[in-house]
Write an enzyme that holds these catalytic residues in place. Structure first.
Site, PDB file in Angstrom:
ATOM      1  N   LYS A 110       0.843  -1.170   0.109  1.00  0.00           N
ATOM      2  CA  LYS A 110       0.096  -0.020  -0.007  1.00  0.00           C
ATOM      3  C   LYS A 110       0.787   1.327  -0.012  1.00  0.00           C
ATOM      4  O   LYS A 110       1.805   1.409   1.239  1.00  0.00           O
ATOM      5  CB  LYS A 110      -0.906   0.015   1.315  1.00  0.00           C
ATOM      6  CG  LYS A 110      -1.959  -1.144   1.269  1.00  0.00           C
ATOM      7  CD  LYS A 110      -2.716  -1.353   2.612  1.00  0.00           C
ATOM      8  CE  LYS A 110      -3.537  -2.354   2.680  1.00  0.00           C
ATOM      9  NZ  LYS A 110      -4.591  -2.460   3.904  1.00  0.00           N
ATOM     10  N   LYS A 195      -5.108   6.456   3.017  1.00  0.00           N
ATOM     11  CA  LYS A 195      -5.659   6.081   4.191  1.00  0.00           C
ATOM     12  C   LYS A 195      -4.550   6.083   5.308  1.00  0.00           C
ATOM     13  O   LYS A 195      -4.670   6.535   6.694  1.00  0.00           O
ATOM     14  CB  LYS A 195      -6.506   4.738   4.419  1.00  0.00           C
ATOM     15  CG  LYS A 195      -5.719   3.508   3.876  1.00  0.00           C
ATOM     16  CD  LYS A 195      -4.977   2.914   5.251  1.00  0.00           C
ATOM     17  CE  LYS A 195      -4.040   1.597   4.693  1.00  0.00           C
ATOM     18  NZ  LYS A 195      -3.426   1.050   6.110  1.00  0.00           N
ATOM     19  N   ASN A 260       0.734   3.609  11.768  1.00  0.00           N
ATOM     20  CA  ASN A 260       0.333   5.070  11.427  1.00  0.00           C
ATOM     21  C   ASN A 260      -0.402   5.652  12.462  1.00  0.00           C
ATOM     22  O   ASN A 260      -0.264   6.768  12.748  1.00  0.00           O
ATOM     23  CB  ASN A 260      -0.369   5.015  10.039  1.00  0.00           C
ATOM     24  CG  ASN A 260       0.231   4.411   9.067  1.00  0.00           C
ATOM     25  OD1 ASN A 260       1.481   5.005   8.491  1.00  0.00           O
ATOM     26  ND2 ASN A 260      -0.182   3.326   8.325  1.00  0.00           N
TER      27      ASN A 260
END
EC number: 1.1.1.94
Length: 339
Positions: A110, A195, A260
């Protein structure tokens, strides 16, 4: 296992690569898991588990470990790449001369290409050429839950319908792992990068102590930024209401399994960027993704104020609380506006 009859070769023996390999093997498939460190692979073979990341999940008998890249790539035409985005291109260039003539490639990475902000499909085409079928899987997946067999759902997109159908059949398991096909190759890739950025912001908000209202507002406006950027790149709006968009966004912004989010929380509590990264101890994809997404937004003329403020904190030394106040102090807007 016959040398050339594995259903999948997984490139990357970190937590997520291992979890996907376990899931495939648990579905009854012969799977080869390759890692770049021979000592690490030898340890996995000895322990028959990934003690560093997934200590309580034993490897199925059909999961085979391999440290020789040529041998791993010869084992299957289907290659699943699960490596950090900043080494994605380098890994593809490394495997290209060793791939079988009938090879097909899917990635679970990602992010965007480091420095350029290019979609990984462009990196893959540059590295591998135009003939190899490509696919991407993305969605709300924490490695520990996936490996434990807890219910999980993802999106799958491909440039080749036959490959998409084959992958869906390989990965899908009615008991625990749902795989939704999606024709939007761009959107499924983009959601996983944006995201990560918004999750850092959600963590900052919670670290400051702003509460659930602020977190939810940030997620919602973050989804708007994701959708605007997606529209500029030609993605389908509906994709961002699915697993690779809203699904992954909500998961990453609300659960502390997300690196994150935890990274952002530390920043919100006053820790500096370097110290927060060191405390996490693993790759925080959103750190690089923030710079890349911002570059992409500038290139396409898309206003992304949340992304911009997170960038200011990560790369320009701005305080997380100051960044939040900047966002709160913006001029009044129509919720449906493009900025």
């Amino acid at each position: 296992m016959n040398q050339r009859n594995a259903s999948m070769t997984v490139i990357g023996a970190g937590s997520y690569g291992t979890a996907l390999a376990i899931t495939l093997a648990r579905n009854g498939h012969e799977v080869v898991l390759w890692g770049h460190d021979p000592e690490h692979i030898a340890t996995l073979e000895r322990d028959r588990c990934n003690a560093a990341f997934l200590p309580d999940v034993p490897f199925p008998d059909t999961l085979h470990l391999e440290s020789d890249l040529a041998t791993a790539l010869a084992a299957s035409r289907n290659i699943l790449v699960v490596v950090p985005s900043h080494v994605f291109g380098e890994v593809l260039r490394q495997i290209k001369p060793l791939m079988r003539p009938d090879a097909r490639l899917v990635w679970a990475t990602k992010g965007l290409e480091a420095e350029t902000g290019r979609l990984l499909q462009d990196v893959a085409r540059e590295a591998l050429g135009d003939q190899i079928p490509l696919a991407v899987i993305s969605g709300p997946t924490f490695a520990k839950e996936l490996a434990a067999g807890l219910p999980t759902a993802i999106s799958l997109a491909s440039t080749d319908q036959t490959f998409a159908d084959d992958l869906q059949q390989l990965l899908h398991c009615g008991k625990s792992f749902r795989v939704y096909s999606n024709p939007d190759f761009i959107g499924v890739q983009l959601g996983g990068a944006v995201k990560n950025v918004i999750a850092i912001g959600a963590g900052m908000s919670d670290g400051i102590g702003f509460g659930a209202n602020a977190r939810t507002a940030l997620i919602t406006r973050g989804l708007a930024e994701m959708s605007r950027l997606g529209a500029a790149l030609g993605a389908e709006p509906a994709t961002f209401m699915g697993m690779a968009g809203l699904g992954d966004l909500v998961l990453t912004c609300t659960d502390n399994q997300s690196r994150n989010r935890r990274f952002g929380m530390m920043l919100g509590q006053g820790m500096d960027v370097q110290s927060a990264q060191e405390k996490i101890g693993q790759v925080v994809e959103g750190y690089r993704n923030t710079k890349e997404v911002r570059e992409l937004a500038h290139r396409f003329g898309v206003e992304m104020p949340i992304t911009e403020e997170i960038y200011q904190v990560l790369y320009c030394g701005k305080n997380a609380r100051e960044a939040a106040l900047t966002l709160l102090g913006r001029a009044r807007k129509d919720e449906r506006s493009s900025h």
